[in-house]
Design an enzyme around this catalytic site. Structure first.
Site, PDB file in Angstrom:
ATOM      1  N   LYS A   1      -6.216  -8.320  -2.484  1.00 49.29           N
ATOM      2  CA  LYS A   1      -7.329  -8.304  -3.436  1.00 49.29           C
ATOM      3  C   LYS A   1      -7.665  -9.722  -3.897  1.00 49.29           C
ATOM      4  CE  LYS A   1      -5.711  -3.823  -5.055  1.00 49.29           C
ATOM      5  NZ  LYS A   1      -5.097  -3.004  -6.105  1.00 49.29           N
TER       6      LYS A   1
ATOM      7  N   LYS B   1       0.867  -1.181   0.000  1.00 52.73           N
ATOM      8  CA  LYS B   1       0.000   0.000   0.000  1.00 52.73           C
ATOM      9  C   LYS B   1       0.901   1.227   0.000  1.00 52.73           C
ATOM     10  CE  LYS B   1      -3.992   1.932   2.341  1.00 52.73           C
ATOM     11  NZ  LYS B   1      -3.481   3.299   2.456  1.00 52.73           N
TER      12      LYS B   1
ATOM     13  N   ARG C   1      -7.783  11.993  -6.936  1.00 57.40           N
ATOM     14  CA  ARG C   1      -8.963  11.239  -6.524  1.00 57.40           C
ATOM     15  C   ARG C   1     -10.095  12.165  -6.069  1.00 57.40           C
ATOM     16  NH1 ARG C   1     -11.109   9.331  -1.802  1.00 57.40           N
ATOM     17  NH2 ARG C   1     -12.217   7.352  -1.980  1.00 57.40           N
TER      18      ARG C   1
HETATM   19  S1  IVH Z   1      -6.678  -0.404  -4.664  1.00 58.37           S
HETATM   20  C1  IVH Z   1     -10.869  -0.485  -5.676  1.00 58.37           C
HETATM   21  N1  IVH Z   1      -4.099  -0.758  -4.359  1.00 58.37           N
HETATM   22  O1  IVH Z   1      -5.026   3.338  -0.566  1.00 58.37           O
HETATM   23  C2  IVH Z   1      -9.608  -0.444  -4.997  1.00 58.37           C
HETATM   24  N2  IVH Z   1      -5.101   1.187  -3.386  1.00 58.37           N
HETATM   25  O2  IVH Z   1      -6.841   3.377   1.727  1.00 58.37           O
HETATM   26  C3  IVH Z   1      -8.963   0.863  -5.052  1.00 58.37           C
HETATM   27  N3  IVH Z   1      -3.519   2.677  -2.274  1.00 58.37           N
HETATM   28  O3  IVH Z   1      -7.712   4.975  -2.141  1.00 58.37           O
HETATM   29  C4  IVH Z   1      -7.700   0.970  -4.346  1.00 58.37           C
HETATM   30  N4  IVH Z   1      -1.699   1.503  -2.675  1.00 58.37           N
HETATM   31  O4  IVH Z   1      -5.275   5.613  -2.853  1.00 58.37           O
HETATM   32  C5  IVH Z   1      -5.162   0.031  -4.089  1.00 58.37           C
HETATM   33  N5  IVH Z   1      -1.809  -1.158  -4.199  1.00 58.37           N
HETATM   34  C6  IVH Z   1      -2.868  -0.384  -3.937  1.00 58.37           C
HETATM   35  C7  IVH Z   1      -2.747   0.828  -3.218  1.00 58.37           C
HETATM   36  C8  IVH Z   1      -3.898   1.577  -2.955  1.00 58.37           C
HETATM   37  C9  IVH Z   1      -2.182   2.612  -2.114  1.00 58.37           C
HETATM   38  C10 IVH Z   1      -4.373   3.770  -1.730  1.00 58.37           C
HETATM   39  C11 IVH Z   1      -5.462   4.242  -2.670  1.00 58.37           C
HETATM   40  C12 IVH Z   1      -6.753   3.989  -1.914  1.00 58.37           C
HETATM   41  C13 IVH Z   1      -6.269   3.993  -0.500  1.00 58.37           C
HETATM   42  C14 IVH Z   1      -7.243   3.267   0.404  1.00 58.37           C
END
Ligand code: IVH
Length: 265
Positions: free
Chosen positions: A221, A51, A72
């Site tokens: 995921k 993340k 965003r």
């Molecule tokens: S997926 C539908 N993957 O974390 C899924 N988010 O706390 C959308 N983020 O809003 C997000 N690394 O800005 C995804 N590998 C990653 C990520 C990630 C950072 C952020 C993203 C999201 C936030 C949620």
């Protein structure tokens, strides 16, 4: 200017412990009508990604050319930051094929650049940035793209939005993003069951300190898109993903002085 996202940019629900990750797996299994324990035939596997602690962006490409980039914002509407994003070398101006799509990910400032900028600001007597995340966000949301150009921002992309998806899983989407010319974080792992996910989070809890950028957790995921679709979402967060947050860093500090004063009231 504002940009309305063609599809909302979702947020993630959080997990703070192994038990919460196992509870997430149990919910996913129930939602898909699978047995509580993994079986080879159930076709469920997770892909893990780090993340990234940055600023979420959406990049629009038309016939392989970068046309629009937005933050965003509130998930439905963001800010048009196209000229600023064009100064980031890692963001391709042209893809390897004339595809029309949206790539989403995180723009961030590497730790070394954060230190360089804060040292510079200290010398100029300017207020210091609190962390690379604030510094990266501040650098991208500038009126003057020249300011953004002077900062070494970079990006990892992790989501591919296409009208007719060319792939059927998140891990294949990550590979496709890479083949299209986008930077994709190599520290990802497909094919995991929930215990494999937990082992991944354990490994990165310590190893993350050696990375040149900041990560505050692991995003887990469900890999297959058909299973993601069946699970759907709840209050703007997908049921098929969860963000595991690393425990906050604990450090010791010394209180050097306490200065009491009397206010007006
Ligand atoms: S997926 C539908 N993957 O974390 C899924 N988010 O706390 C959308 N983020 O809003 C997000 N690394 O800005 C995804 N590998 C990653 C990520 C990630 C950072 C952020 C993203 C999201 C936030 C949620």
């Amino acid at each position: 200017p504002e940009v309305r996202h063609a599809r909302p940019m979702l947020s993630l629900s959080n997990a703070f412990s192994h038990d919460e990750l196992r509870a997430f797996d149990a919910r996913v299994r129930r939602g898909l009508g699978l047995a509580p324990a993994p079986e080879p035939a159930d076709g469920l596997s997770y892909v893990t990604e780090l993340k990234i602690d940055g600023l979420a962006v959406s990049l629009r490409y038309e016939r392989g050319r970068f046309t629009l980039g937005a933050t965003r914002g509130d998930g439905s509407t963001g800010e048009d930051v196209t000229p600023n994003l064009r100064t980031i070398r890692a963001i391709p101006e042209r893809l390897t094929e004339p595809a029309t799509l949206e790539a989403r990910g995180e723009v961030f400032m590497p730790k070394a650049e954060f230190s360089r900028i804060n040292a510079e600001r200290e010398e100029l007597g300017l207020a210091l940035y609190a962390n690379p995340r604030n510094s990266g966000a501040g650098s991208l949301r500038q009126k003057d793209p020249q300011v953004t150009a002077g900062r070494q921002l970079t990006t990892w992309l992790y989501q591919l939005v296409e009208d007719a998806p060319a792939v059927d899983s998140q891990s294949a989407a990550l590979d496709r993003l890479e083949a299209l010319g986008f930077p994709v974080n190599p520290e990802r792992q497909p094919g995991l069951d929930i215990e494999g996910v937990i082992a991944f989070t354990d490994r990165w809890r310590e190893a993350r300190h050696d990375l040149p950028y900041e990560t505050d957790g692991v995003v887990v995921k469900v890999d297959r898109f058909d299973q993601q679709q069946r699970l759907g979402m709840v209050s703007r967060a997908p049921r098929w993903a969860i963000a595991y947050k690393f425990p906050p860093e604990q450090v010791e500090t010394v209180v050097e002085d306490i200065v009491p004063y009397v206010g007006r009231t």
